[in-house]
Write an enzyme that holds these catalytic residues in place. Structure first.
Site, mmCIF file in Angstrom:
data_model
loop_
_atom_site.group_PDB
_atom_site.id
_atom_site.type_symbol
_atom_site.label_atom_id
_atom_site.label_comp_id
_atom_site.label_asym_id
_atom_site.label_seq_id
_atom_site.Cartn_x
_atom_site.Cartn_y
_atom_site.Cartn_z
ATOM 1 N N LYS A 1 -32.256 -6.679 -17.086
ATOM 2 C CA LYS A 1 -31.959 -6.910 -18.716
ATOM 3 C C LYS A 1 -30.558 -6.861 -18.823
ATOM 4 O O LYS A 1 -29.581 -6.329 -18.064
ATOM 5 C CB LYS A 1 -32.835 -5.980 -19.385
ATOM 6 N N TYR B 1 -42.061 -12.439 -24.654
ATOM 7 C CA TYR B 1 -42.674 -10.886 -25.167
ATOM 8 C C TYR B 1 -43.699 -11.247 -26.317
ATOM 9 O O TYR B 1 -43.864 -10.296 -27.065
ATOM 10 C CB TYR B 1 -41.477 -9.981 -25.626
ATOM 11 N N PHE C 1 -41.585 -2.288 -32.437
ATOM 12 C CA PHE C 1 -40.504 -2.391 -31.763
ATOM 13 C C PHE C 1 -40.056 -4.000 -31.440
ATOM 14 O O PHE C 1 -39.178 -4.244 -30.538
ATOM 15 C CB PHE C 1 -40.353 -1.517 -30.360
ATOM 16 N N ARG D 1 -43.506 -4.035 -9.504
ATOM 17 C CA ARG D 1 -43.817 -3.020 -10.619
ATOM 18 C C ARG D 1 -43.775 -1.582 -10.069
ATOM 19 O O ARG D 1 -43.040 -0.899 -10.810
ATOM 20 C CB ARG D 1 -45.323 -3.249 -11.025
ATOM 21 N N THR E 1 -42.524 2.547 -17.387
ATOM 22 C CA THR E 1 -42.068 2.318 -18.576
ATOM 23 C C THR E 1 -41.656 3.195 -19.384
ATOM 24 O O THR E 1 -40.291 3.370 -19.888
ATOM 25 C CB THR E 1 -43.040 1.462 -19.747
ATOM 26 N N ARG F 1 -35.954 2.351 -12.606
ATOM 27 C CA ARG F 1 -35.744 2.820 -13.995
ATOM 28 C C ARG F 1 -35.461 4.427 -13.879
ATOM 29 O O ARG F 1 -34.858 4.874 -14.483
ATOM 30 C CB ARG F 1 -37.135 2.644 -14.599
ATOM 31 N N ASN G 1 -34.288 -0.336 -20.075
ATOM 32 C CA ASN G 1 -34.658 0.231 -18.999
ATOM 33 C C ASN G 1 -34.447 -1.000 -17.954
ATOM 34 O O ASN G 1 -35.352 -1.129 -17.185
ATOM 35 C CB ASN G 1 -36.344 0.388 -19.196
ATOM 36 N N HIS H 1 -37.231 -5.970 -16.116
ATOM 37 C CA HIS H 1 -38.757 -6.579 -16.412
ATOM 38 C C HIS H 1 -39.423 -7.081 -14.998
ATOM 39 O O HIS H 1 -38.547 -7.823 -14.228
ATOM 40 C CB HIS H 1 -38.533 -7.793 -17.398
ATOM 41 N N GLU I 1 -44.451 -16.689 -16.907
ATOM 42 C CA GLU I 1 -43.177 -16.252 -17.165
ATOM 43 C C GLU I 1 -42.081 -17.180 -16.318
ATOM 44 O O GLU I 1 -41.215 -17.430 -16.745
ATOM 45 C CB GLU I 1 -42.855 -14.854 -16.999
HETATM 46 P P1 RTP Z 1 -41.464 -5.167 -19.339
HETATM 47 O O1 RTP Z 1 -42.376 -6.123 -19.980
HETATM 48 O O2 RTP Z 1 -40.272 -5.155 -20.037
HETATM 49 O O3 RTP Z 1 -41.133 -5.361 -17.814
HETATM 50 O O4 RTP Z 1 -41.926 -3.730 -19.520
HETATM 51 P P2 RTP Z 1 -43.063 -2.969 -19.413
HETATM 52 O O5 RTP Z 1 -44.204 -3.988 -18.726
HETATM 53 O O6 RTP Z 1 -42.904 -1.813 -18.386
HETATM 54 O O7 RTP Z 1 -43.536 -2.463 -20.777
HETATM 55 P P3 RTP Z 1 -44.325 -3.348 -21.677
HETATM 56 O O8 RTP Z 1 -45.470 -2.460 -22.500
HETATM 57 O O9 RTP Z 1 -44.513 -4.710 -21.490
HETATM 58 O O10 RTP Z 1 -42.935 -3.332 -22.924
HETATM 59 C C1 RTP Z 1 -42.101 -4.278 -22.960
HETATM 60 C C2 RTP Z 1 -40.756 -3.659 -23.327
HETATM 61 O O11 RTP Z 1 -40.735 -3.283 -24.416
HETATM 62 C C3 RTP Z 1 -40.108 -2.172 -24.734
HETATM 63 N N1 RTP Z 1 -40.820 -1.020 -25.650
HETATM 64 N N2 RTP Z 1 -40.423 -0.432 -26.398
HETATM 65 N N3 RTP Z 1 -39.898 1.537 -28.460
HETATM 66 C C4 RTP Z 1 -41.147 1.585 -27.624
HETATM 67 O O12 RTP Z 1 -42.047 2.352 -28.005
HETATM 68 C C5 RTP Z 1 -41.210 0.510 -26.670
HETATM 69 N N4 RTP Z 1 -42.353 0.568 -26.060
HETATM 70 C C6 RTP Z 1 -42.160 -0.553 -25.036
HETATM 71 C C7 RTP Z 1 -39.507 -1.698 -23.339
HETATM 72 O O13 RTP Z 1 -38.250 -2.156 -23.271
HETATM 73 C C8 RTP Z 1 -40.618 -2.297 -22.559
HETATM 74 O O14 RTP Z 1 -39.666 -2.719 -21.416
HETATM 75 MG MG MG Z 2 -44.383 -5.643 -19.849
#
Ligand code: RTP
Ligand code: MG
Length: 138
Positions: A11, A51, A59, A87, A93, A104, A114, A117, A128
């Site tokens: 990112k 996303y 968010f 992962r 996350t 991370r 973070n 992705h 993707e």
């Molecule tokens: P990513 O998709 O970016 O790989 O991250 P992830 O699977 O670990 O987490 P995901 O639940 O898919 O969330 C996507 C991205 O959204 C941001 N986020 N912000 N402010 C918040 O509460 C919040 N929750 C999620 C994070 O940047 C996360 O990587």
């Molecule tokens: Mg995700």
């Protein structure tokens, strides 16, 4: 067990902090193969599509603003169980759950910035890779 492909993306915060080399090195050392890579500033359209599952979350706007704020390093990696193993290497996350030794856990302290992705399932990986690389992949 199967040879899989996954979509990983450093990112904008990770690119700014100049940790592309370290992150690529981690996946190479684990035994995965880099199949495609490019440094690009994502369009809003691609970021929103990427996303889309979070479109209703509070968010979402900030997430799209952040991911389009500068260059990202988009990659396709291949190897045995690479989707789930990547992962694990990324870490959780939530900063309070991302362990030292993970990407991370070593580099991030906020949930929003973070560093990396990674696709979370075979269906996400296919979607993707297609979204970010389309027909570019050999
Ligand atoms: P990513 O998709 O970016 O790989 O991250 P992830 O699977 O670990 O987490 P995901 O639940 O898919 O969330 C996507 C991205 O959204 C941001 N986020 N912000 N402010 C918040 O509460 C919040 N929750 C999620 C994070 O940047 C996360 O990587
Ligand atoms: Mg995700």
């Amino acid at each position: 067990m199967a040879i899989e492909k996954t979509y990983l993306m450093i990112k904008p915060d990770g690119v700014k902090r100049q940790v592309i080399g370290d992150i690529v090195d981690r996946f190479e050392r684990r035994g995965f193969e880099l199949k495609a890579a490019k440094l690009i500033v994502p369009s809003r359209e691609v970021a929103e599509a990427h996303y889309a599952e979070h479109a209703d979350k509070p968010f979402f706007g900030e997430l799209v603003d952040f991911i389009t704020s500068g260059p990202v390093f988009a990659m396709v990696w291949e190897g045995e169980s690479v989707i789930s193993l990547a992962r694990i290497m990324m870490g959780a996350t939530k900063p309070s759950e991302s362990l030292p030794g993970t990407i991370r856990g070593d580099y991030a302290v906020t949930i929003s910035e973070n560093v990396i992705h990674g696709s979370d399932s075979p269906a996400s990986a296919e979607r993707e890779i297609n979204l970010w690389f389309g027909g570019e992949l050999a």
